[in-house]
Design a protein around this motif. Structure first.
Motif, PDB file in Angstrom:
ATOM      1  N   ARG A   1       0.829  -1.201   0.000  1.00  0.00           N
ATOM      2  CA  ARG A   1       0.000   0.000   0.000  1.00  0.00           C
ATOM      3  C   ARG A   1       0.866   1.255   0.000  1.00  0.00           C
ATOM      4  O   ARG A   1       0.497   2.277  -0.550  1.00  0.00           O
ATOM      5  CB  ARG A   1      -0.933  -0.022   1.211  1.00  0.00           C
ATOM      6  CG  ARG A   1      -2.010  -1.100   1.136  1.00  0.00           C
ATOM      7  CD  ARG A   1      -2.792  -1.201   2.435  1.00  0.00           C
ATOM      8  NE  ARG A   1      -3.894  -2.152   2.352  1.00  0.00           N
ATOM      9  CZ  ARG A   1      -3.763  -3.461   2.477  1.00  0.00           C
ATOM     10  NH1 ARG A   1      -2.564  -3.984   2.681  1.00  0.00           N
ATOM     11  NH2 ARG A   1      -4.809  -4.259   2.396  1.00  0.00           N
ATOM     12  N   VAL A   2       2.010   1.170   0.674  1.00  0.00           N
ATOM     13  CA  VAL A   2       2.955   2.283   0.714  1.00  0.00           C
ATOM     14  C   VAL A   2       4.096   1.955  -0.241  1.00  0.00           C
ATOM     15  O   VAL A   2       4.760   0.936  -0.092  1.00  0.00           O
ATOM     16  CB  VAL A   2       3.488   2.513   2.138  1.00  0.00           C
ATOM     17  CG1 VAL A   2       4.480   3.672   2.153  1.00  0.00           C
ATOM     18  CG2 VAL A   2       2.339   2.778   3.110  1.00  0.00           C
ATOM     19  N   LYS A   3       4.321   2.788  -1.208  1.00  0.00           N
ATOM     20  CA  LYS A   3       5.272   2.488  -2.275  1.00  0.00           C
ATOM     21  C   LYS A   3       6.659   3.025  -1.957  1.00  0.00           C
ATOM     22  O   LYS A   3       7.192   3.909  -2.629  1.00  0.00           O
ATOM     23  CB  LYS A   3       4.764   3.050  -3.615  1.00  0.00           C
ATOM     24  CG  LYS A   3       3.379   2.554  -4.013  1.00  0.00           C
ATOM     25  CD  LYS A   3       3.338   1.029  -4.158  1.00  0.00           C
ATOM     26  CE  LYS A   3       1.961   0.539  -4.605  1.00  0.00           C
ATOM     27  NZ  LYS A   3       1.891  -0.931  -4.702  1.00  0.00           N
ATOM     28  N   ASP A   4       7.269   2.496  -0.903  1.00  0.00           N
ATOM     29  CA  ASP A   4       8.648   2.855  -0.595  1.00  0.00           C
ATOM     30  C   ASP A   4       9.588   2.174  -1.580  1.00  0.00           C
ATOM     31  O   ASP A   4       9.406   0.994  -1.905  1.00  0.00           O
ATOM     32  CB  ASP A   4       9.023   2.394   0.817  1.00  0.00           C
ATOM     33  CG  ASP A   4       8.386   3.240   1.901  1.00  0.00           C
ATOM     34  OD1 ASP A   4       8.458   4.471   1.798  1.00  0.00           O
ATOM     35  OD2 ASP A   4       7.816   2.662   2.849  1.00  0.00           O
ATOM     36  N   PRO A   5      10.625   2.862  -2.054  1.00  0.00           N
ATOM     37  CA  PRO A   5      11.643   2.194  -2.862  1.00  0.00           C
ATOM     38  C   PRO A   5      12.486   1.294  -1.965  1.00  0.00           C
ATOM     39  O   PRO A   5      13.070   1.748  -0.987  1.00  0.00           O
ATOM     40  CB  PRO A   5      12.469   3.365  -3.421  1.00  0.00           C
ATOM     41  CG  PRO A   5      12.274   4.465  -2.429  1.00  0.00           C
ATOM     42  CD  PRO A   5      10.894   4.298  -1.878  1.00  0.00           C
ATOM     43  N   LEU A   6      12.526   0.010  -2.283  1.00  0.00           N
ATOM     44  CA  LEU A   6      13.249  -0.936  -1.433  1.00  0.00           C
ATOM     45  C   LEU A   6      14.346  -1.693  -2.170  1.00  0.00           C
ATOM     46  O   LEU A   6      15.101  -2.440  -1.549  1.00  0.00           O
ATOM     47  CB  LEU A   6      12.260  -1.953  -0.829  1.00  0.00           C
ATOM     48  CG  LEU A   6      11.181  -1.373   0.082  1.00  0.00           C
ATOM     49  CD1 LEU A   6      10.251  -2.477   0.568  1.00  0.00           C
ATOM     50  CD2 LEU A   6      11.796  -0.650   1.273  1.00  0.00           C
ATOM     51  N   ASP A   7      14.427  -1.505  -3.475  1.00  0.00           N
ATOM     52  CA  ASP A   7      15.454  -2.197  -4.242  1.00  0.00           C
ATOM     53  C   ASP A   7      16.703  -1.331  -4.353  1.00  0.00           C
ATOM     54  O   ASP A   7      16.633  -0.101  -4.380  1.00  0.00           O
ATOM     55  CB  ASP A   7      14.938  -2.533  -5.647  1.00  0.00           C
ATOM     56  CG  ASP A   7      13.784  -3.513  -5.616  1.00  0.00           C
ATOM     57  OD1 ASP A   7      13.788  -4.385  -4.724  1.00  0.00           O
ATOM     58  OD2 ASP A   7      12.891  -3.402  -6.473  1.00  0.00           O
ATOM     59  N   GLY A   8      17.831  -1.991  -4.426  1.00  0.00           N
ATOM     60  CA  GLY A   8      19.084  -1.261  -4.591  1.00  0.00           C
ATOM     61  C   GLY A   8      19.519  -0.572  -3.307  1.00  0.00           C
ATOM     62  O   GLY A   8      19.018  -0.831  -2.217  1.00  0.00           O
ATOM     63  N   TRP A   9      20.469   0.351  -3.471  1.00  0.00           N
ATOM     64  CA  TRP A   9      21.026   1.071  -2.323  1.00  0.00           C
ATOM     65  C   TRP A   9      20.223   2.344  -2.079  1.00  0.00           C
ATOM     66  O   TRP A   9      19.929   3.096  -3.011  1.00  0.00           O
ATOM     67  CB  TRP A   9      22.492   1.403  -2.573  1.00  0.00           C
ATOM     68  CG  TRP A   9      23.354   0.173  -2.542  1.00  0.00           C
ATOM     69  CD1 TRP A   9      23.721  -0.604  -3.603  1.00  0.00           C
ATOM     70  CD2 TRP A   9      23.914  -0.439  -1.382  1.00  0.00           C
ATOM     71  NE1 TRP A   9      24.478  -1.663  -3.183  1.00  0.00           N
ATOM     72  CE2 TRP A   9      24.623  -1.585  -1.820  1.00  0.00           C
ATOM     73  CE3 TRP A   9      23.900  -0.131  -0.024  1.00  0.00           C
ATOM     74  CZ2 TRP A   9      25.310  -2.423  -0.942  1.00  0.00           C
ATOM     75  CZ3 TRP A   9      24.582  -0.970   0.851  1.00  0.00           C
ATOM     76  CH2 TRP A   9      25.268  -2.099   0.397  1.00  0.00           C
ATOM     77  N   LEU A  10      19.865   2.569  -0.829  1.00  0.00           N
ATOM     78  CA  LEU A  10      19.036   3.709  -0.443  1.00  0.00           C
ATOM     79  C   LEU A  10      19.885   4.732   0.306  1.00  0.00           C
ATOM     80  O   LEU A  10      20.759   4.371   1.098  1.00  0.00           O
ATOM     81  CB  LEU A  10      17.889   3.255   0.468  1.00  0.00           C
ATOM     82  CG  LEU A  10      17.037   2.079  -0.029  1.00  0.00           C
ATOM     83  CD1 LEU A  10      15.974   1.741   1.009  1.00  0.00           C
ATOM     84  CD2 LEU A  10      16.401   2.396  -1.378  1.00  0.00           C
ATOM     85  N   THR A  11      19.594   5.989   0.099  1.00  0.00           N
ATOM     86  CA  THR A  11      20.334   7.042   0.797  1.00  0.00           C
ATOM     87  C   THR A  11      19.834   7.251   2.220  1.00  0.00           C
ATOM     88  O   THR A  11      20.510   7.883   3.035  1.00  0.00           O
ATOM     89  CB  THR A  11      20.250   8.368   0.029  1.00  0.00           C
ATOM     90  OG1 THR A  11      18.867   8.728  -0.131  1.00  0.00           O
ATOM     91  CG2 THR A  11      20.912   8.233  -1.340  1.00  0.00           C
ATOM     92  N   GLU A  12      18.642   6.720   2.514  1.00  0.00           N
ATOM     93  CA  GLU A  12      18.100   6.823   3.863  1.00  0.00           C
ATOM     94  C   GLU A  12      17.148   5.664   4.094  1.00  0.00           C
ATOM     95  O   GLU A  12      16.692   5.017   3.148  1.00  0.00           O
ATOM     96  CB  GLU A  12      17.366   8.152   4.071  1.00  0.00           C
ATOM     97  CG  GLU A  12      16.170   8.347   3.157  1.00  0.00           C
ATOM     98  CD  GLU A  12      15.454   9.669   3.382  1.00  0.00           C
ATOM     99  OE1 GLU A  12      15.967  10.506   4.144  1.00  0.00           O
ATOM    100  OE2 GLU A  12      14.372   9.852   2.788  1.00  0.00           O
ATOM    101  N   LEU A  13      16.855   5.383   5.350  1.00  0.00           N
ATOM    102  CA  LEU A  13      15.871   4.360   5.673  1.00  0.00           C
ATOM    103  C   LEU A  13      14.494   4.821   5.232  1.00  0.00           C
ATOM    104  O   LEU A  13      14.217   6.038   5.192  1.00  0.00           O
ATOM    105  CB  LEU A  13      15.869   4.093   7.175  1.00  0.00           C
ATOM    106  CG  LEU A  13      17.115   3.440   7.767  1.00  0.00           C
ATOM    107  CD1 LEU A  13      17.045   3.403   9.282  1.00  0.00           C
ATOM    108  CD2 LEU A  13      17.314   2.024   7.195  1.00  0.00           C
ATOM    109  N   PRO A  14      13.580   3.906   4.879  1.00  0.00           N
ATOM    110  CA  PRO A  14      12.233   4.301   4.465  1.00  0.00           C
ATOM    111  C   PRO A  14      11.580   5.212   5.509  1.00  0.00           C
ATOM    112  O   PRO A  14      11.652   4.969   6.718  1.00  0.00           O
ATOM    113  CB  PRO A  14      11.493   2.975   4.372  1.00  0.00           C
ATOM    114  CG  PRO A  14      12.569   1.993   4.001  1.00  0.00           C
ATOM    115  CD  PRO A  14      13.777   2.444   4.759  1.00  0.00           C
ATOM    116  N   GLY A  15      10.958   6.268   5.007  1.00  0.00           N
ATOM    117  CA  GLY A  15      10.344   7.254   5.892  1.00  0.00           C
ATOM    118  C   GLY A  15      11.336   8.256   6.439  1.00  0.00           C
ATOM    119  O   GLY A  15      10.949   9.105   7.276  1.00  0.00           O
ATOM    120  N   GLY A  16      12.598   8.180   6.029  1.00  0.00           N
ATOM    121  CA  GLY A  16      13.607   9.111   6.526  1.00  0.00           C
ATOM    122  C   GLY A  16      13.971   8.873   7.981  1.00  0.00           C
ATOM    123  O   GLY A  16      14.456   9.785   8.673  1.00  0.00           O
TER     124      GLY A  16
END
Length: 339
Positions: free
Chosen positions: A320-335
């Protein structure tokens, strides 16, 4: 009231009376930033969770109106009449440059390798023939505190721990903090809920005070009813990050929970009961070692209908929440900050 040693079911010696024990696989249902207990009606919730169980999982799961078994159309668990939901935070690897990579769960190598991630779920009873009362419709609870960051704080929850799996059979050396060395098979997170209930409330404002751990082997007078101990084993696949040359330069462990905890002391779990009819009570009344066989296909006690792990793998939800989860992230989901 003596509770059985918390070993892997496959390691319990044949013939030992360890009390009622129901053990089964629940494949991954969804990874999403929702929490219908702590943040009902909020999408997104502050941090990311991995969820297993019935597909009635939703932003809001009001115990007074939501009949979970009749709302769900499938479950990712092998007992086909268990539409409960079981969830925890998700785990990330933090690289030297400060970026994050989401880890995946994997099926328990002791019988459940066919599972599409998720976790092993246990319902444990006390040794002997003590009466165990299954949960009532609408029951839910949490254990742990995501704000904890110290060894002193986690003493409030003595049955939350980590196992650094050097082999699939490793069950010793549990710690209350993240393992500080590499784990050849992965990190197993062990979440054991309280076993005593006040006998009245299926929930409480903090989702915890209606339950309690036993003291001196007995339930306190305020929580006199013995309930099954819900126990999660979640195996996080940390093996892609076992090269210490990519760990922090000071040698400290590199894993962090989705709520920003780099210590491990904030580990916590959520549970919403959703068994159909008397299936869970029947299993507890059998007072048997209700283990799935090593193929994960059969449970040798009365739990109603069963399904294969492969069938459980087919039950899932869309995010339901479309957080980017693939690859390397610059921050944790939701900041979410790391602190």
């Amino acid at each position: 009231m003596y509770w059985q040693p918390l070993l892997a079911a496959a390691a319990v010696p044949i013939g030992v009376n360890a009390g009622a024990m129901l053990r089964f696989s629940c494949s991954q249902l969804v990874v999403d930033r929702l929490d219908p207990l702590v943040n009902p009606g909020t999408a997104p919730s502050p941090h990311l969770h991995q969820i297993v169980g019935g597909n009635a999982f939703n932003t809001t799961m009001d115990s007074s109106v939501n009949d979970i078994p009749s709302t769900a159309s499938c479950t990712s668990c092998t007992p086909a009449e268990d539409f409960s939901n079981y969830w925890t935070a998700t785990l990330f690897f933090r690289a030297r440059n400060g970026t994050f990579k989401a880890l995946k769960t994997k099926g328990n190598p002791l019988g459940f390798t066919a599972a599409n991630g998720g976790q092993t779920v246990y319902y444990l009873g006390p040794q002997g023939n003590a009466k165990v009362t299954a949960f009532k419709p609408g029951f839910r609870m949490t254990v742990g505190d995501p704000s904890f960051r110290t060894a002193e704080q986690i003493k409030k929850y003595p049955m939350l721990s980590y196992t650094c799996l050097q082999t699939s059979m490793t069950r010793g050396g549990e710690t209350t903090h993240f393992p500080k060395d590499t784990c050849k098979v992965g990190i197993m997170v062990n979440i054991r809920f309280p076993t005593c209930w006040d006998g009245v409330n299926v929930d409480s404002p903090d989702h915890q005070s209606h339950t309690a751990y036993p003291s001196g082997g007995r339930c306190p007078s305020t929580h006199p009813v013995t309930i099954p101990q819900v126990f999660y084993e979640t195996i996080w696949d940390t093996t892609p990050f076992n090269d210490k040359s990519i760990w922090p330069t000071d040698g400290s462990q590199p894993f962090v929970w989705s709520f920003g905890d780099p210590t491990g002391y904030g580990v916590h779990g959520d549970y919403v009961f959703g068994w159909k009819g008397n299936a869970l009570q029947n299993a507890m009344d059998a007072n048997a070692q209700c283990n799935s066989d090593l193929l994960g296909n059969r449970i040798n006690c009365p739990v109603g209908k069963e399904q294969s792990i492969q069938q459980g793998n087919q039950c899932n939800l869309k995010n339901r929440v479309k957080d980017p989860l693939d690859g390397w992230l610059t921050e944790l989901p939701g900041g979410m900050p790391v602190q």
